[in-house]
Structures are given as structure tokens and as C-alpha cells.
Design an enzyme around this catalytic site. Sequence first.
Site, short mmCIF file in Angstrom:
data_model
loop_
_atom_site.label_atom_id
_atom_site.label_comp_id
_atom_site.label_asym_id
_atom_site.label_seq_id
_atom_site.Cartn_x
_atom_site.Cartn_y
_atom_site.Cartn_z
N HIS B 150 5.74 0.72 8.91
CA HIS B 150 4.51 0.00 9.29
C HIS B 150 4.38 -1.22 8.40
O HIS B 150 5.14 -1.41 7.45
CB HIS B 150 3.28 0.91 9.12
CG HIS B 150 2.99 1.28 7.69
ND1 HIS B 150 3.48 2.43 7.11
CD2 HIS B 150 2.27 0.66 6.72
CE1 HIS B 150 3.08 2.50 5.85
NE2 HIS B 150 2.34 1.43 5.59
N HIS B 206 -0.28 5.85 10.95
CA HIS B 206 -0.48 4.41 11.20
C HIS B 206 0.84 3.71 11.49
O HIS B 206 1.87 4.00 10.88
CB HIS B 206 -1.23 3.71 10.08
CG HIS B 206 -0.57 3.70 8.74
ND1 HIS B 206 0.20 4.71 8.26
CD2 HIS B 206 -0.60 2.77 7.74
CE1 HIS B 206 0.62 4.43 7.05
NE2 HIS B 206 0.17 3.25 6.71
N HIS B 220 1.94 -5.63 2.57
CA HIS B 220 3.22 -4.95 2.33
C HIS B 220 3.88 -4.53 3.63
O HIS B 220 3.24 -4.41 4.67
CB HIS B 220 3.03 -3.73 1.43
CG HIS B 220 2.27 -2.59 2.05
ND1 HIS B 220 0.94 -2.37 1.83
CD2 HIS B 220 2.65 -1.59 2.88
CE1 HIS B 220 0.54 -1.30 2.50
NE2 HIS B 220 1.56 -0.81 3.15
N HIS B 252 -1.84 8.51 -1.33
CA HIS B 252 -2.99 7.90 -0.69
C HIS B 252 -3.96 8.98 -0.21
O HIS B 252 -3.52 9.99 0.34
CB HIS B 252 -2.59 7.10 0.55
CG HIS B 252 -1.76 5.90 0.29
ND1 HIS B 252 -2.17 4.88 -0.53
CD2 HIS B 252 -0.56 5.51 0.76
CE1 HIS B 252 -1.25 3.94 -0.55
NE2 HIS B 252 -0.25 4.30 0.21
N TYR B 261 4.44 1.45 -4.53
CA TYR B 261 4.42 0.03 -4.20
C TYR B 261 5.26 -0.73 -5.21
O TYR B 261 5.16 -0.46 -6.41
CB TYR B 261 3.00 -0.53 -4.21
CG TYR B 261 2.19 -0.10 -3.03
CD1 TYR B 261 2.48 -0.57 -1.76
CD2 TYR B 261 1.13 0.78 -3.19
CE1 TYR B 261 1.73 -0.17 -0.66
CE2 TYR B 261 0.38 1.19 -2.10
CZ TYR B 261 0.68 0.71 -0.84
OH TYR B 261 -0.05 1.11 0.24
N GLU B 271 6.73 -0.94 0.25
CA GLU B 271 6.25 0.42 0.02
C GLU B 271 7.32 1.40 0.49
O GLU B 271 7.94 1.19 1.54
CB GLU B 271 4.96 0.68 0.81
CG GLU B 271 4.40 2.09 0.56
CD GLU B 271 3.14 2.42 1.37
OE1 GLU B 271 2.91 1.77 2.41
OE2 GLU B 271 2.40 3.32 0.97
#
Lengths: 314, 314, 314, 314
Positions: B150, B206, B220, B252, B261, B271
Site C-alpha cells: 500500500h 488497507h 511512505h 500500529h 519505518y 515501510e
Amino acid sequence: MGVMRIGHISIKVMDIAAAVKHYENVLGMKTTHIDAQGNVYLKCWDEWDKFSLILTPSDQAGMNHVAYKVENDADLDALQKRVEDYGIKTEILPADALPFVGRTLRFNLPSGHQMRLYAKKECVGTDVGTMNPDPWPDDIRGAGVHWLDHCLLMCEMNPEKGINKVAENTKFMMEVLDFYLAEQVIVGPDKNMQAATWLFRSSTPHDIAFVAGPRQGLHHLAFFLDNWNDVLKSADVMAKNKVRIDVAPTRHGITRGETIYFFDPSGNRNETFAGLGYLGQPDRPVITWDEEHLGRGIFYHTGELNVAFTEVYT
Amino acid sequence: MGVMRIGHISIKVMDIAAAVKHYENVLGMKTTHIDAQGNVYLKCWDEWDKFSLILTPSDQAGMNHVAYKVENDADLDALQKRVEDYGIKTEILPADALPFVGRTLRFNLPSGHQMRLYAKKECVGTDVGTMNPDPWPDDIRGAGVHWLDHCLLMCEMNPEKGINKVAENTKFMMEVLDFYLAEQVIVGPDKNMQAATWLFRSSTPHDIAFVAGPRQGLHHLAFFLDNWNDVLKSADVMAKNKVRIDVAPTRHGITRGETIYFFDPSGNRNETFAGLGYLGQPDRPVITWDEEHLGRGIFYHTGELNVAFTEVYT
Amino acid sequence: MGVMRIGHISIKVMDIAAAVKHYENVLGMKTTHIDAQGNVYLKCWDEWDKFSLILTPSDQAGMNHVAYKVENDADLDALQKRVEDYGIKTEILPADALPFVGRTLRFNLPSGHQMRLYAKKECVGTDVGTMNPDPWPDDIRGAGVHWLDHCLLMCEMNPEKGINKVAENTKFMMEVLDFYLAEQVIVGPDKNMQAATWLFRSSTPHDIAFVAGPRQGLHHLAFFLDNWNDVLKSADVMAKNKVRIDVAPTRHGITRGETIYFFDPSGNRNETFAGLGYLGQPDRPVITWDEEHLGRGIFYHTGELNVAFTEVYT
Amino acid sequence: MGVMRIGHISIKVMDIAAAVKHYENVLGMKTTHIDAQGNVYLKCWDEWDKFSLILTPSDQAGMNHVAYKVENDADLDALQKRVEDYGIKTEILPADALPFVGRTLRFNLPSGHQMRLYAKKECVGTDVGTMNPDPWPDDIRGAGVHWLDHCLLMCEMNPEKGINKVAENTKFMMEVLDFYLAEQVIVGPDKNMQAATWLFRSSTPHDIAFVAGPRQGLHHLAFFLDNWNDVLKSADVMAKNKVRIDVAPTRHGITRGETIYFFDPSGNRNETFAGLGYLGQPDRPVITWDEEHLGRGIFYHTGELNVAFTEVYT
């Protein structure tokens, strides 16, 4: 639009108290409802709908039906037409034919297994809620499975009689219910018989699987775990609870899944299945396993199928 | 039907040799093409299409465009009409405007980021093939990321001027491209401003995310790893390669993802993101984070946002 | 024969109730005794002796003493002679000076920290017992730490005044208590000052560590976890309990340990430390870190020391 | 002082080339020497001494001898006296009787297995060195085992004839070589026969183990891995290399170890063994397994011993 995922499975158990204890203490599900007939409804902590498993008292093990959830209520009408057009009889059950479930399209797969589609089920939320949720709840029990992930149905295959219900089911699921084929086992002297298939609608490697056997049945229902460490914890929990394990921790070549097979007290085979494996996608090239490599496809490490695994099912 | 997943991202780098070394040795991608202009195309071992990353030489860092793959070529026409009807200008690029890619629908998101949709890209297969594949190839390098997962785009938000490109992008993605909302951050005195959103088309939490900032940019690009142990290996690989790490291994709250990161040599944030987290589904209740819990939403363990994380992007 | 391992640590806390809650709910220890003075004694589930942590009410944080267990009672006499011969005054405390503990040799390290040695403490068994034990008990709480693993003591170093208590402690531990040196940090213009050392008597990389600082103090007490996945769980537990985390999950270059640093409610630094790392052995070549690589020695991934880590201790 | 750990094992193989390929490509060892007789010496990346495995060409599989390293050269004289006083004949081999090894005390255990003790072996360093080392080297191959961890020797037991070499070996190891007993299996109508024992000198749960069988032999040699994820990788590597696996990933109840058993091409059983399990300590209460729970002691998950595991050895 269309089928989203497996919604629930209804299975027969011979000792309802022992079964509830198993699915609660070993798998970590919670009972959310008991109906007047004594059927018990359970859910996993990471599921938001009211239930994903129905235990029905019986004198034998096995599956009553498996239900998949569709995105919109109107999908049921569209899919009913497509199923009927394919030549399979259907029936619409009214809302609350099963408690908490909206109207439901019922029909049999070519293999004879009863399948249901529905669009609505009471949403009760996951155990971590929707406001600033923790990644996992505090009161996880047993293996703490996340959700009902898929089922594997045994389908009659008899090449001498020209029967291959795996191929028939697969064709139906793809043409009518828009499933995608992830992996297949191809056997036979001409290498043209689908002896097993893994199909998906979500982006996981499989939402349903069909494997050839002498008769129709339920091979296993599978629950999702995050990763290989949860597989170890799950196996430890089974040992503590004296659960009968069929296949100890290993990896599938097919789907790459990390797994344990075991039995509920009635003999219904369960699986705790870990990891995404890979992203199921409509354009992902279909993976094919041949007979020579089938053992490693099933149990990647030893490459050997135990007899019970292929011959014992409910 | 419609958008399936992120297909590739084209980013600017200031030192192409250093960038290639980074994406090959640290991430473990392979260069699959270099065009006449010196742009370098790379793919991950578990991707089947020709490339998922384009590095273009530039005097600054940042994103050129991000492209999502749709299921059918006809989807491009249908989506073009919907985007145009929404009031956004579009353009169809001919096949091979980018090498190995079919005709492409190009337009700008309300935030100004260039997005592209395409249905065809040369399929070269994953590194394990489709016949009796191993779960992973023998020659994995570096972190051995599976695929581009993503991107997160920074969108202008200025409440005083009534500007909220996060909300505009989110509305567009949901209404026109049929994305689903997984999670959102709601801020403001009236708790009604979407300051960040996470949206999906696949079944992962996501496929794209938007976060509010002072200006448009790329926060990112993220690559998928199986699990938390691969996150440790990935961090070890970064240490060995003296990669600048922004945020060391953590989880997260949002998406439950396990993450690191870090920066490529030009300062584009990368990431490595591990785990499915949960199954993204159209009917999964949307998760909302408020300002008080935002820190823990981003970095679940410390609950503290480092300044660089929110202010530094390309 | 001689010192076996760390036996317990006695620390000062400013809010005894908050401290007990922390060590019970976050670390997962159990209170095994409260004495007449209100001191609270706790143990981890995988320890067999009565306690490994004593919390004493105070108006400040810090360590009272650290105690190591020797194999035989006679070792106390032999070691007393050696300590005295080395020029350090000792005292023998009678049995039950601390409840459940046999006679105890007390003295101060060259750095001023109080150390105690004892051979007997009431054995109450681990939580899984000794007959056909499960690998872990059913009622694990919080991070479920296995045992108190080691402590790190800050020792005064002032090159201008010729003070280096790290080197003095190290020499004493090796010559008198037969500890082995696993790793050291060497600094200074002539690269000849031991600024930190890690020493062992068991086969783990360290049972005690000394690091140079402006004044004597306690840097942290560390508890053992099996592996990196338990580190993630431990960090999640801290987040749920709003524990102040100093350094989120990472790896030490030194000892290879996987770690989190955090604070108890009084500000005493804790560590959850995972993995064997390597086998500590008398003949294992000593590892040396120089100033240039010290950052990566401490925090392998980022290579950066946060200020709090080196300056804040109790 | 005294025995530190297992130093090396010398085993017979029937196809030296196949054996080298196995220990190099599957286990990840490196060949460090080949002597004039064609014996091959290998070491693991995390070992500092010249070799830990000797492969000797033969027409059958099995163990030649196992060697343990003592701390000081003088220990050899002290131990020689103790062994002789116990009634066992010994011999001192001169330095370089085995290449790179100092003078060596040779004798047979009561079970008939040849054991050797030595104090010196050429130190060549681990693959990461001693100056600012990385936690693991870049060129790890196969399972990347850290070190030779222990061996398990099968010892004759015949209750009718009053033979129990397990008990005899255990008594000798404890009384003469100062090993500590970690766990034992007690069987028989009077529950007084040691049918298996696990003993340690380091702080790991076992450095050697003895199990009763119809005849003397080598059950397995075991190599250390960090954790359960490395066990999965190790099993994947075996699958890729078509290694014959005896027992797929599981946990031992005894030692808590996470494990795989498999065979080298000559049929010598190998183990990849992960995790510290618990801290072996002289005062840790001894764990006892009875006959009823023995299955779960060996294979904790299924609780079932496969026939090959107990009857097949070399």
C-alpha cells in the site's frame, strides 16, 4: 457485490456439552445463543456477526450446511437466478429461519452439500470494539482463534463411473458464484482430472476447498490464527486439553498455510490455520500440483499423507 | 470487477545507483527492466507482474504517480465515466506508455496526487512458479519482501480555510472507485473532521491511506512481510546495511500491523509491514480513532508520535 | 560451586500498591509474601525459590541490594575469605535476616552497590510442578515473564579523576567471584577504558552488567522471555496498561537480546529480555565494542542512543 | 572448572559426499578440515572452535565417540583420577591425536559408548567475529544452526537381567563428571527404574541424554536454533532438500524444546532443537515423568510415540 466470505457452518455433534466445551476452551469461541431446540451458536472474538458456528445435537458427526455471506440483499435475487439458470433448484428461506439471519438462499452444490447464502446477520461487534480498539482483547481463552476461515468438503470422485464432483463444484463456484481458482490438484493418466481445488472470493488463498473422496462429507472446518507462534500455542492448548491431534504443526505446500489438524469430541475435524500465505487475486496465476508432488502439497515438510487424513471424515 | 490492488508506484530518487542497491539489497527486490531514460523497474519475488516499483532519476524525492490494477479492461471505460461524472478530468494513456503496461486511465485525486488505473501488465510469474511451488524461493535477499502492499499519501488539511483533502479523497475513493473504509481518525472541536483514513479493495485492512498534513506529498510506500519475526529480520538487515530507520519495530494500533519505518537513500520513507491484521470486509464495522488516542493508534506501544514521522515526507 | 545466578533484587518504590499492580499485571509475577514492614515479595511463574523481587516502600526509587545465589552453603565461607582478602569488608547476616533466606554474605562492590550472596531460600516450586509438567501454566498474566534474568548497575566513571568503577567491579567479579567476561565497551583516546561490561556465571550472555555513568545507581532489572513474539505480546500488554515505555521492541547488538525497556510507576527501569542469544562459555572469545559502534551495540537497529536511556536511572 | 559442554561428535557415514552436502546445505555447517584419511571436520557459524562434527567414512552409520570440553587442562588429570577411582579404565591420547585438539582423556561410559574429554581445540572464531559483531552473518545457508547442542545415547536396559545402563551412566555422570540431573523417566512396577535421563553442565536443560533401548547406540545429535520460527524455516529447508523427516515440528514436554527429527543420508538421526526452554541450575527441582505421561513427555502435542522414533537408531 456478490459473495464476501464464509459466514457460518452448521455441524452435527453427538455430545453437545463436550462440543461446547471444546469450541470454547480449546478454540476460544464464545456461546452467543442457544435456541429452543438446543442448538448452540458461537462466535470468535474477532468476528462481528452474531455467530459463525452452529452445533446441533445428533447421533452422528458431519455438516448440516455451510453458509456464505453476500454483500447486498439484492445479490440474493441475482444469484438465485444464476443458480437456477445453471440448473440447480433453490429455495428462499425467510428471515429468522435461522435466528438473527435475514432471508437466505438455499441450494445444494453438485456434490450434494447444502450451501446457503445470506446478506444479513445481526452485528454484535468484535471483542475489541470500534473506538480506539486494542489489537486483541484481554480475556482470550485457549487458542484464541480469530474467525472461521474456510471449510474443505469431500466430494465423490469415481473415474470409472465418470463421476468428479470436485470438478463440478469448482465449475459451479466459478461460473455462478464468481469464485476464483487459487490452486488445483490434477491427476489421472491424462493429467486432466481436478482431484482437489482451492477457491476464493476474499483476498486469502481460499474461502472453500473441494477434495475428491469415495463419498460426500466434511473434511474440516478451519479457524484463522495470526502466525506460526500462535500455531505452537494452539498445539500446546490442545495438549493441555487432551485433544486428539490428527496432524501436528506443519506447513501446507498448498496455500503455504501453517496448520494443525485435530478433532472435536464427535470426530469433526478442525484446523487452526495461520498466516495470509499469499494475496488471493483474480489475476494471480493458478497453481497446479501433480500426483507426484501431492504429498508435499498437502504436508510440505514430510511429503507424506497419513491414511487417516484422507480416509477419515464426517 | 473494478480495482483489485495497488499495482505499482513511481517515485523520484536522487541517486539511482544508491536507490537500486537499497531496493535490491535491503528490500530484496529484483530489477526487471531499465528503460532508455534510465528509469529502473523492480519487482518483489512474490509478485507475478513485471514490476511494482519504478525509480526515476530526479533532483528531489517524492512520488510521480501511484497505479492500481483493475480486474478487466472494460473496467477502465466504466471507471473513466464515473470519474468524469464526479467532475475530475481524465486521460487514457495508450498501451506501452509505460513499458509492459496496457492502456491506462490517468487522473488526479482531489488532493492533487496522480493516480493511474490499468488492467494489463506483462505477467512474468512469481519466483516460485506455478507447478508444485515451494513456499519461498532459495535466493531471497535482504528483507525478502513479498509485495508492494500500500501507500500512504499526505493530503492538505487546513481547517481555517475549510480545506480537507483527506475527506475529499476518501469520498472520491468510496463513491467512485468502490473502496471501503476500514479505519478513520476524527478530530476537531466538533469531532467531525476526517484527519486520516485507511481504505481497501482487497481483504487486507488497507490498500491506500490518506493522512492530513500541511501539504500534499508521499508519506511512505509499504511492502508486505509475513510476520513479526520477519520484521526483526528486516530490522537486522537494515542495521547491517546502515539504513536510516525512522521507527524501530512496533505495532500500529490502526490495522494492527507490525512495522518498521525507514528511508531510502533519497529520503523516501519505506515501510515493511507484517501480518494480515484482520480481514477487510465491506460489512466490517468502521473503526474510529479520536485525537486523545491517536498516538496509540499510530504507534501502539509507546503511544507517542515522533515529530519526524508526521512532519517529514517527500 | 560458587555463584549460580541472580537470586533476587530489592528495590525501593514510592507507591507500593501501584508497584505491586505493575509487577503483577504487567510482568505477571505473583506476590508470595508481605512482611511486617510492608515489604512485598514476588516471584515469576518459572522460578522455584520463594521470591526474586522485594519491593520496599520509600520516598524515592532505586536499588537496596542485589543478591546472587551460590551452590553450596560452604561457598559462603570460601567466598567471604576471598572477598576479605581482596580488601573488601564483609558481614554475615544470620538466616532469616530476610524471610525464607539462609545466612547471607553482605558486602559492597567497589562501585558502592550492596551485593549479597546466599545459598538457601525456601523452594516453593515453579507453577508447573515437577511431575509430568506442562511447558507453561494456564493462568499466565500479563507478559508472563519466566524469571529475573539480570541487572545492570550504573557505576561512576570520571577519567579526569582516574575513577572507573566499571573496571573495578569487573576485576572484582572475575577475580573473586569467578565471573566470566562476555562483552565489553572500550573507550578513551587510548582505547583502554572499560566503559561497560557484561559478565556471566550461568551459560547465558550475562548475569550482571556494569555501565559507566556520572554516579552510582540502578539502570534496570531484566526479566526473561522466550522469544521475539513474547516481546511483542509484552509490548502490547504494556500498551494496554499504559506503561511508560523507554525503548520499544528492538535488538541489542550486545548479547543479541531482543528487548523492551520501560518503567515501573516509581521510575525504576525494567527490561523484558528475550532469547538465549548465545551460549556463555568460559572459553568463548570476549566481544569488544568501540565508541564508534557503541550505539549499534546498545540498540542494534537504529544505532542511536536516546538521551533518557543513558542519563535517567535510579 | 570441569566439563563445560559438548565439544564434538564423531559419526560414521556411508557416503561421505552425500553427508557433507547434508550437513552443509541443510544444517548450514561449513567444512573446516579434511584429513588424510578422508575424515571431514565441520563447524557451525556460531561456534568458535575448529570443528564440532567429524564425519568418518564407513560401511554403516553410528557414533565413533562423543567429546566434551573441560575448562582447564588440569581438569583432565583430576577427572582421570576420578574416573579411574570409579573403576573405569582411561587412556590419555596425546595432543593432535585428533587434529587441532589437545591431549585427550578417553574412556567408555558404563553403557559402552566412547567418551572423550579435552581442554584445548584450535579457536578460529565465530562467523561474526569479536569486534562490534552483527548478531548473525550474511551468508547463512540452510537451517543455519548455531551450534552442536547435545546428543542422546541409547543404553541397554533389560530388567529381567538386571541391566540398566541408563541408571549406570547417569550415576557416573553425576558422581564423577559433576553433571546435574534435569529430568528423568521412571518406569517399572515399583516405579524405581530410570528409563531415561537428561543431564547438564551448562545452564541449558541438557548437554547429554540417555534413553533405554534393547542395545547401545546413537539416537540423535542435536543442533541449536533460536526459536520456533527457525524450526519452521528449518523444516522448509528440509522439504526443499528432500530430507527424510522423522518427526515434523513439535514440542517436547521434556526440556520444553521445539524440535524436528530427521535423518542424514546414512540414517544418523539429527535434531534441530530450538529455545532455551528453561535455565538449567543445580538447585532446580528435578522433573520426573511416569510411564503414563511418557508419550506427552517426548512429543507434547500428540502424546504419541511413533514406532520408528524409539526403535530406529544407529
